[in-house]
Design a protein around this motif. Structure first.
Motif, PDB file in Angstrom:
ATOM      1  N   GLU A 105       1.126  -1.071   0.084  1.00 20.99           N
ATOM      2  CA  GLU A 105      -0.063   0.050   0.069  1.00 20.99           C
ATOM      3  C   GLU A 105       0.786   1.307   0.063  1.00 20.99           C
ATOM      4  O   GLU A 105       0.805   2.311  -0.719  1.00 20.99           O
ATOM      5  CB  GLU A 105      -0.900  -0.097   1.338  1.00 20.99           C
ATOM      6  N   ARG A 121      -7.337  -4.987  -3.289  1.00 22.23           N
ATOM      7  CA  ARG A 121      -7.938  -4.869  -1.989  1.00 22.23           C
ATOM      8  C   ARG A 121      -9.195  -5.303  -2.134  1.00 22.23           C
ATOM      9  O   ARG A 121      -9.845  -5.911  -1.245  1.00 22.23           O
ATOM     10  CB  ARG A 121      -7.470  -3.694  -1.158  1.00 22.23           C
ATOM     11  N   TYR A 124      -9.783  -8.960  -2.782  1.00 24.11           N
ATOM     12  CA  TYR A 124      -9.006  -9.591  -1.606  1.00 24.11           C
ATOM     13  C   TYR A 124     -10.361  -9.762  -0.774  1.00 24.11           C
ATOM     14  O   TYR A 124     -10.539 -10.584   0.193  1.00 24.11           O
ATOM     15  CB  TYR A 124      -8.108  -8.843  -1.122  1.00 24.11           C
ATOM     16  N   VAL A 258      -0.706  -8.344  -1.654  1.00 23.30           N
ATOM     17  CA  VAL A 258      -2.459  -8.994  -1.685  1.00 23.30           C
ATOM     18  C   VAL A 258      -2.175 -10.346  -2.230  1.00 23.30           C
ATOM     19  O   VAL A 258      -3.071 -11.355  -1.732  1.00 23.30           O
ATOM     20  CB  VAL A 258      -3.134  -7.897  -2.498  1.00 23.30           C
TER      21      VAL A 258
END
Length: 274
Positions: A105, A121, A124, A258
Motif C-alpha cells: 500500500e 484490496r 481480496y 495482496v
C-alpha cells in the motif's frame, strides 16, 4: 534492492521493475525460488540482474536507467552510491514498522498506483468473506501460530500476506513469552522459538511452512522437516492430533502482497474442505 519484499509488490501493482539482486543478465533467477512466478504467476517480465545479493554492480544498474531505486533500511549505507544513478527511496520494513501487505500500500502511494492497490484490496475483501463463511467454525478470537522451518522453528512475524489474511479472517496471534525479543531487521519475517517452547504451545490453528530456500515445500516434506527438529511432534501437539493444522507454501504466502494474502486464503479454504 529486495525482490520478495519490494519487487514483487511493485510488479503486482503493474510497475515495470527493470533490475534486482539475485538474477542473471537475462532475468533468470539464480536461487531455488522465483518469487515472481510463484506469487504472481508466470508471464510477467523479469528484472535483469544488478549483481549478487548484497553486492551492487553499479555499471549494470546504471545501464538499466531506472527512474527510482527502492530499498529498505538495510540499504541505508548504500544510498550515496545509489544516488549517483537515480533517486532512492527506503521503505521501512523492520519489526513494528510494517504489517501484512501495508508495504504494498505504501509503495502504491509512492508510485501513483493507489487505484491498482484498491482494486486488489476489493477483490481480496470479497474472497475473504467467502472463505470465512466456508470455515468449519467462526475464527473470531481463536488463536493461530504460523511457523517457518529452517534448521530451527521460527514464528512468522507481522509482515506477510499470510499474517494479513489470518488476522483479517478473525484469528488472533498466539502470544508467546518474551514475544519478539532479540529480533532484528533480518527478522522482519520471523523470530526463532526453541523446540521445547514449540512443543508446549496450543494454538487453535497451527500453520506450518517449510523454507523457500529449497523446492521441498509440500505437506509431506514439511512434516518431515518438522519431525527432524521435534521428533514425534504430531503425536503431542494438540493442533496436529485434532487436525487444526494447515500446511502452506512459504514462497507463496510470505511476501507483503495482496497476492500472498490470497494464497493464504486458498490454503485455509482447502483445509476447511478436507
Amino acid at each position: 534492492m529486495h525482490e520478495p519484499l519490494l519487487g514483487v509488490p511493485l510488479i503486482e501493482l503493474g510497475v515495470p521493475v527493470v533490475g534486482s539482486y539475485g538474477r542473471n543478465d537475462d532475468g533468470s533467477f539464480v536461487t531455488a525460488t522465483d518469487f515472481i512466478d510463484v506469487v504472481l504467476g508466470e508471464g510477467h517480465a523479469k528484472p535483469k540482474g544488478i549483481g549478487p545479493v548484497g553486492q551492487i554492480d553499479l555499471e549494470k544498474l546504471r545501464a538499466l536507467a531506472p527512474d527510482l531505486i527502492v530499498g529498505s533500511e538495510l540499504d541505508i549505507g548504500k544510498v550515496p552510491q545509489l544516488e549517483t544513478v537515480a533517486p532512492v527511496y527506503l521503505q521501512n520494513a523492520g519489526k513494528g514498522r510494517a504489517y501484512g501487505f501495508d508495504v504494498e500500500e505504501k509503495l502504491a502511494g509512492l508510485v501513483g498506483r493507489q487505484e491498482a492497490f484498491e482494486a486488489l484490496r476489493t477483490a481480496y475483501s470479497r474472497r475473504l468473506a467467502h472463505v470465512r463463511a466456508a470455515l468449519p467454525s467462526d475464527p473470531a478470537g481463536q488463536t493461530y501460530l504460523a511457523v517457518f522451518l529452517t534448521d530451527q522453528i521460527n514464528v512468522v512475524w507481522d509482515m506477510s500476506g499470510a499474517v494479513q489474511a489470518l488476522e483479517d479472517i478473525g484469528y488472533v496471534r498466539l502470544k508467546l513469552d518474551g514475544d519478539g525479543s532479540g529480533s532484528t531487521l533480518g527478522s522482519t519475517l520471523m523470530v526463532p522459538v526453541s523446540a521445547e517452547t514449540f512443543g508446549q504451545l496450543d494454538p487453535d490453528l497451527l500453520v506450518v511452512m517449510n523454507s523457500y530456500a529449497g523446492t521441498t515445500r509440500g505437506e509431506t516434506e514439511t512434516r518431515a522437516a518438522l519431525d527432524r527438529i521435534v521428533p514425534g511432534w504430531d503425536r503431542f501437539v494438540r493442533a496436529a492430533r485434532e487436525e487444526r493444522l494447515v500446511f502452506v507454501d512459504s514462497a507463496k504466502v510470505t511476501t507483503p502482497t495482496v497476492a500472498s494474502a490470497m494464497h493464504m486464503l486458498d490454503a485455509l479454504e482447502a483445509w476447511s474442505n478436507r
